[in-house]
Design a protein around this motif. Structure first.
Motif, PDB file in Angstrom:
ATOM      1  N   THR A   1       0.815  -1.210   0.000  1.00 44.42           N
ATOM      2  CA  THR A   1       0.000   0.000   0.000  1.00 44.42           C
ATOM      3  C   THR A   1       0.847   1.257   0.000  1.00 44.42           C
ATOM      4  OG1 THR A   1      -0.149   0.117   2.400  1.00 44.42           O
ATOM      5  CG2 THR A   1      -1.866  -1.159   1.247  1.00 44.42           C
ATOM      6  N   LEU A   2       2.162   1.106   0.125  1.00 48.22           N
ATOM      7  CA  LEU A   2       3.030   2.270   0.203  1.00 48.22           C
ATOM      8  C   LEU A   2       3.574   2.693  -1.147  1.00 48.22           C
ATOM      9  CD1 LEU A   2       5.050   1.335   3.391  1.00 48.22           C
ATOM     10  CD2 LEU A   2       3.069   2.834   3.198  1.00 48.22           C
TER      11      LEU A   2
ATOM     12  N   SER B   1     -17.616   0.379   4.904  1.00 48.17           N
ATOM     13  CA  SER B   1     -17.486  -1.024   5.311  1.00 48.17           C
ATOM     14  C   SER B   1     -17.395  -1.993   4.128  1.00 48.17           C
ATOM     15  CB  SER B   1     -18.647  -1.421   6.218  1.00 48.17           C
ATOM     16  OG  SER B   1     -19.867  -1.328   5.512  1.00 48.17           O
ATOM     17  N   ALA B   2     -17.780  -1.565   2.932  1.00 47.68           N
ATOM     18  CA  ALA B   2     -17.718  -2.426   1.755  1.00 47.68           C
ATOM     19  C   ALA B   2     -16.396  -2.280   0.994  1.00 47.68           C
ATOM     20  CB  ALA B   2     -18.888  -2.125   0.825  1.00 47.68           C
ATOM     21  N   LEU B   3     -15.524  -1.361   1.424  1.00 47.85           N
ATOM     22  CA  LEU B   3     -14.246  -1.126   0.750  1.00 47.85           C
ATOM     23  C   LEU B   3     -13.395  -2.380   0.745  1.00 47.85           C
ATOM     24  CD1 LEU B   3     -12.018   0.760  -0.440  1.00 47.85           C
ATOM     25  CD2 LEU B   3     -11.325   1.210   1.921  1.00 47.85           C
TER      26      LEU B   3
ATOM     27  N   GLY C   1      -9.450  -1.676   4.619  1.00 48.45           N
ATOM     28  CA  GLY C   1      -8.613  -0.626   4.069  1.00 48.45           C
ATOM     29  C   GLY C   1      -7.154  -0.817   4.430  1.00 48.45           C
ATOM     30  N   PRO C   2      -6.336   0.129   4.123  1.00 49.46           N
ATOM     31  CA  PRO C   2      -6.690   1.382   3.486  1.00 49.46           C
ATOM     32  C   PRO C   2      -6.981   1.182   2.008  1.00 49.46           C
ATOM     33  CG  PRO C   2      -4.324   1.268   3.694  1.00 49.46           C
ATOM     34  CD  PRO C   2      -4.891   0.042   4.376  1.00 49.46           C
ATOM     35  N   ARG C   3      -7.611   2.188   1.429  1.00 50.70           N
ATOM     36  CA  ARG C   3      -7.941   2.187   0.015  1.00 50.70           C
ATOM     37  C   ARG C   3      -6.647   2.085  -0.793  1.00 50.70           C
ATOM     38  NH1 ARG C   3      -9.080   6.242  -4.125  1.00 50.70           N
ATOM     39  NH2 ARG C   3     -11.046   5.760  -5.146  1.00 50.70           N
TER      40      ARG C   3
ATOM     41  N   ILE D   1     -13.252  -1.500  -4.819  1.00 52.49           N
ATOM     42  CA  ILE D   1     -11.920  -0.946  -4.572  1.00 52.49           C
ATOM     43  C   ILE D   1     -11.900   0.577  -4.684  1.00 52.49           C
ATOM     44  CG2 ILE D   1     -10.739  -3.059  -5.262  1.00 52.49           C
ATOM     45  CD1 ILE D   1      -9.959  -1.618  -7.900  1.00 52.49           C
ATOM     46  N   SER D   2     -12.956   1.155  -5.248  1.00 49.53           N
ATOM     47  CA  SER D   2     -13.010   2.609  -5.443  1.00 49.53           C
ATOM     48  C   SER D   2     -13.724   3.356  -4.328  1.00 49.53           C
ATOM     49  CB  SER D   2     -13.690   2.918  -6.781  1.00 49.53           C
ATOM     50  OG  SER D   2     -12.939   2.363  -7.845  1.00 49.53           O
ATOM     51  N   LEU D   3     -14.299   2.643  -3.366  1.00 46.91           N
ATOM     52  CA  LEU D   3     -14.993   3.292  -2.259  1.00 46.91           C
ATOM     53  C   LEU D   3     -14.007   4.060  -1.383  1.00 46.91           C
ATOM     54  CD1 LEU D   3     -17.322   0.298  -1.328  1.00 46.91           C
ATOM     55  CD2 LEU D   3     -17.987   2.419  -2.486  1.00 46.91           C
TER      56      LEU D   3
END
Length: 122
Positions: free
Chosen positions: A26-27, A93-95, A100-102, A86-88
């Motif tokens: 994620t980085l 809660s549906a992400l 997360g994180p996104r 994936i775009s939330l």
């Protein structure tokens, strides 16, 4: 030790401690694609690094399906709302990835481009 040395050691310790629990995938952000996006060249590594922990061959942690193969990921885009999930925004809660994180926007853009380019495998 002098004050300058203590400051440097303290600064480095702070930096390392703040990253200790971060997921390395994620980085980093992916570079935008020139040309057609394909599953093998652009999408598979994103799925493997961010989704397989739950969406393995035998799904875990309540995941409803596997995302191990090209056909499974293609089906998730076409019929299971993968791009929406994936775009939330963070906190939804549906992400996905769950909790997360996104994903970075450039990573989401690659999967969107793959969809727009026709969901090519190779």
């Amino acid at each position: 030790m002098n004050v300058k040395t203590l400051f440097v050691i303290s600064s480095l310790a702070s930096i390392c401690a703040s990253c200790a629990n971060d997921d390395p995938s994620t980085l980093t952000e992916n570079t935008p694609i020139n040309g057609l996006a394909t599953y093998n060249q652009n999408v598979k590594s994103i799925i493997d690094n961010n989704c397989i922990v739950c969406h393995a061959a035998v799904p875990k942690n309540g995941a409803p399906m596997s995302l191990v193969t090209y056909d499974q990921v293609k089906n998730a885009v076409l019929n299971r709302g993968l791009l929406t999930r994936i775009s939330l925004e963070n906190g939804n809660s549906a992400l996905m990835p769950q909790g997360g994180p996104r994903l970075p926007q450039t990573t989401i853009d690659i999967i969107n481009k793959w969809n727009q380019d026709g969901l090519l495998e190779k």
